[in-house]
Design an enzyme around this catalytic site. Structure first.
Site, PDB file in Angstrom:
ATOM      1  N   ASN A 228     115.268  89.138  36.997  1.00 24.79           N
ATOM      2  CA  ASN A 228     116.279  89.310  38.053  1.00 24.79           C
ATOM      3  C   ASN A 228     116.288  90.745  38.570  1.00 24.79           C
ATOM      4  O   ASN A 228     116.486  90.990  39.767  1.00 24.79           O
ATOM      5  CB  ASN A 228     117.673  88.972  37.525  1.00 24.79           C
TER       6      ASN A 228
ATOM      7  N   LYS B 230     123.510  83.029  29.399  1.00 27.91           N
ATOM      8  CA  LYS B 230     123.500  82.015  28.325  1.00 27.91           C
ATOM      9  C   LYS B 230     124.846  82.032  27.597  1.00 27.91           C
ATOM     10  O   LYS B 230     125.434  80.987  27.324  1.00 27.91           O
ATOM     11  CB  LYS B 230     122.352  82.297  27.335  1.00 27.91           C
TER      12      LYS B 230
ATOM     13  N   ASP C 293     123.858 100.398  35.914  1.00 20.34           N
ATOM     14  CA  ASP C 293     124.015  98.956  35.752  1.00 20.34           C
ATOM     15  C   ASP C 293     123.428  98.308  37.028  1.00 20.34           C
ATOM     16  O   ASP C 293     123.224  98.989  38.039  1.00 20.34           O
ATOM     17  CB  ASP C 293     125.514  98.646  35.620  1.00 20.34           C
TER      18      ASP C 293
ATOM     19  N   THR D 113     121.243  97.026  31.819  1.00 24.08           N
ATOM     20  CA  THR D 113     121.882  95.821  32.333  1.00 24.08           C
ATOM     21  C   THR D 113     121.824  94.677  31.342  1.00 24.08           C
ATOM     22  O   THR D 113     120.948  94.624  30.478  1.00 24.08           O
ATOM     23  CB  THR D 113     121.220  95.376  33.656  1.00 24.08           C
ATOM     24  N   THR D 114     122.747  93.759  31.535  1.00 20.60           N
ATOM     25  CA  THR D 114     122.802  92.543  30.731  1.00 20.60           C
ATOM     26  C   THR D 114     121.867  91.474  31.282  1.00 20.60           C
ATOM     27  O   THR D 114     121.494  90.537  30.584  1.00 20.60           O
ATOM     28  CB  THR D 114     124.259  92.035  30.775  1.00 20.60           C
TER      29      THR D 114
ATOM     30  N   ASP E 111     124.074  94.416  38.181  1.00 23.97           N
ATOM     31  CA  ASP E 111     124.945  93.437  38.846  1.00 23.97           C
ATOM     32  C   ASP E 111     126.310  94.037  39.148  1.00 23.97           C
ATOM     33  O   ASP E 111     127.025  94.463  38.239  1.00 23.97           O
ATOM     34  CB  ASP E 111     125.091  92.181  37.975  1.00 23.97           C
TER      35      ASP E 111
ATOM     36  N   HIS F  52     119.218  78.061  31.616  1.00 21.78           N
ATOM     37  CA  HIS F  52     119.075  79.473  31.945  1.00 21.78           C
ATOM     38  C   HIS F  52     117.732  79.766  32.616  1.00 21.78           C
ATOM     39  O   HIS F  52     117.658  80.559  33.563  1.00 21.78           O
ATOM     40  CB  HIS F  52     119.277  80.350  30.704  1.00 21.78           C
TER      41      HIS F  52
HETATM   42  C1  XBP Z   1     125.867  91.127  34.417  1.00 19.68           C
HETATM   43  C2  XBP Z   1     125.963  89.799  33.836  1.00 19.68           C
HETATM   44  C3  XBP Z   1     124.839  88.930  33.931  1.00 19.68           C
HETATM   45  C4  XBP Z   1     124.616  88.077  35.122  1.00 19.68           C
HETATM   46  C5  XBP Z   1     123.728  86.933  34.726  1.00 19.68           C
HETATM   47  O1  XBP Z   1     126.661  92.019  33.639  1.00 19.68           O
HETATM   48  O2  XBP Z   1     126.923  89.459  33.205  1.00 19.68           O
HETATM   49  O3  XBP Z   1     125.057  88.038  32.888  1.00 19.68           O
HETATM   50  O4  XBP Z   1     125.866  87.579  35.611  1.00 19.68           O
HETATM   51  O5  XBP Z   1     122.573  87.372  34.148  1.00 19.68           O
HETATM   52  P1  XBP Z   1     126.433  93.595  33.791  1.00 19.68           P
HETATM   53  P2  XBP Z   1     121.664  86.387  33.223  1.00 19.68           P
HETATM   54  O6  XBP Z   1     126.469  93.910  35.258  1.00 19.68           O
HETATM   55  O7  XBP Z   1     127.621  94.196  33.086  1.00 19.68           O
HETATM   56  O8  XBP Z   1     125.133  93.954  33.133  1.00 19.68           O
HETATM   57  O9  XBP Z   1     121.972  84.971  33.605  1.00 19.68           O
HETATM   58  O10 XBP Z   1     120.244  86.772  33.527  1.00 19.68           O
HETATM   59  O11 XBP Z   1     122.034  86.645  31.785  1.00 19.68           O
HETATM   60 MG    MG Z   2     127.896  95.014  36.352  1.00 17.72          MG
END
Ligand code: XBP
Ligand code: MG
Length: 251
Positions: free
Chosen positions: A123, A54, A9, A117-118, A11, A77
């Protein structure tokens, strides 16, 4: 089956990006586009229950009884992504302890690396380039990110997509996550999962994780296990430890 790939992952796992990265970028976008929202640190922690920027903004609007058009969400976004990538490029966000060490050990051993990742692909590119250098993009055999799958975490779709692209069964991989939503996604895809908690995720439910740690640790400065999934110092997380990782930690 031996270990063939590590799936990360981004973030909260590669780097602690949410509080001082994504949250700040959302607030800058709200200000730039004249939306009277400010997400402070505790509010943002609660909003993290919804993954995806979003989706998070839509859920927040609904919680405030506000209707917001898809066009406005898309514009916010795009603006937020620009602010986030600019912030990362200008200020940098450090990798968490042990991440670079483990990536380098895995590469040297011929394992493949992947990302699930989401967050938006731009990013990921910005973070990899600023924290590991321009060549780091090529360290990853697969980068699964953002809207490439219809359902974001906690759905397992992004992990299934990455496993499919790697051409590997889950038993040949280990996933690394920081959140309960991420763990639900990785477990749903059948992956053994190592959790490194952040200030935002420390108290979440990590039942089913193979290991729950403060961080991956560095030689001479190991991470600590997080109660109730164990306690005290734990060995530095390296390939030898991952090879003998059980499916889940004793609670
Ligand atoms: C990460 C997130 C992401 C970021 C924002 O989740 O939830 O949404 O906060 O990204 P994870 P975007 O670590 O579980 O993947 O604004 O680009 O969607
Ligand atoms: Mg995460």
């Amino acid at each position: 089956m031996g270990l063939e790939a590590l799936i990360f992952d981004v973030d909260g796992t590669l780097a602690d990006t949410e509080r001082d990265g994504h949250r700040v970028a959302f607030n800058r976008a709200f200000q730039e586009l004249g939306i009277d929202w400010t997400w402070d640190v505790p509010t943002y922690g609660r909003l993290l229950v919804v993954t995806g920027g979003k989706e998070r903004m839509r859920a927040y609007a609904q919680s405030q009884g506000r209707s917001i058009s898809d066009e406005t969400i898309e514009a916010l976004h795009r603006c937020k992504t620009r602010h986030y990538t600019t912030l990362v490029e200008r200020e940098g966000i450090a990798l968490r302890p042990g991440v670079l060490r483990l990536l380098e050990e895995a590469r040297a051993a011929g394992l493949r690396l992947a990302i699930a990742t989401t967050t938006t692909p731009a990013n990921v590119e910005a973070l990899l380039a600023c924290s590991m250098g321009p060549e780091a993009r090529d360290w990853f055999a697969v980068i699964g990110a953002g809207d490439i799958v219809p359902h974001k975490k906690p759905a397992p779709d992004i992990y299934r997509h990455v496993l499919d692209r790697l051409g590997l069964p889950p038993a040949a991989c280990v996933a690394f996550e920081d959140s309960e939503n991420g763990l639900r996604a990785s477990l749903g895809a059948g992956l053994r999962t190592v959790i490194t908690v952040t200030d935002y995720t420390r108290d979440q439910d990590f039942t089913g994780a193979a290991l729950v740690m403060t961080d991956l640790g560095e030689p001479g400065r190991p991470g600590r296990r997080v109660a109730p999934y164990g306690h005290g110092a734990a060995p530095v997380v390296d390939l030898a430890l991952l090879e003998r990782l059980p499916a889940s930690a004793a609670a």
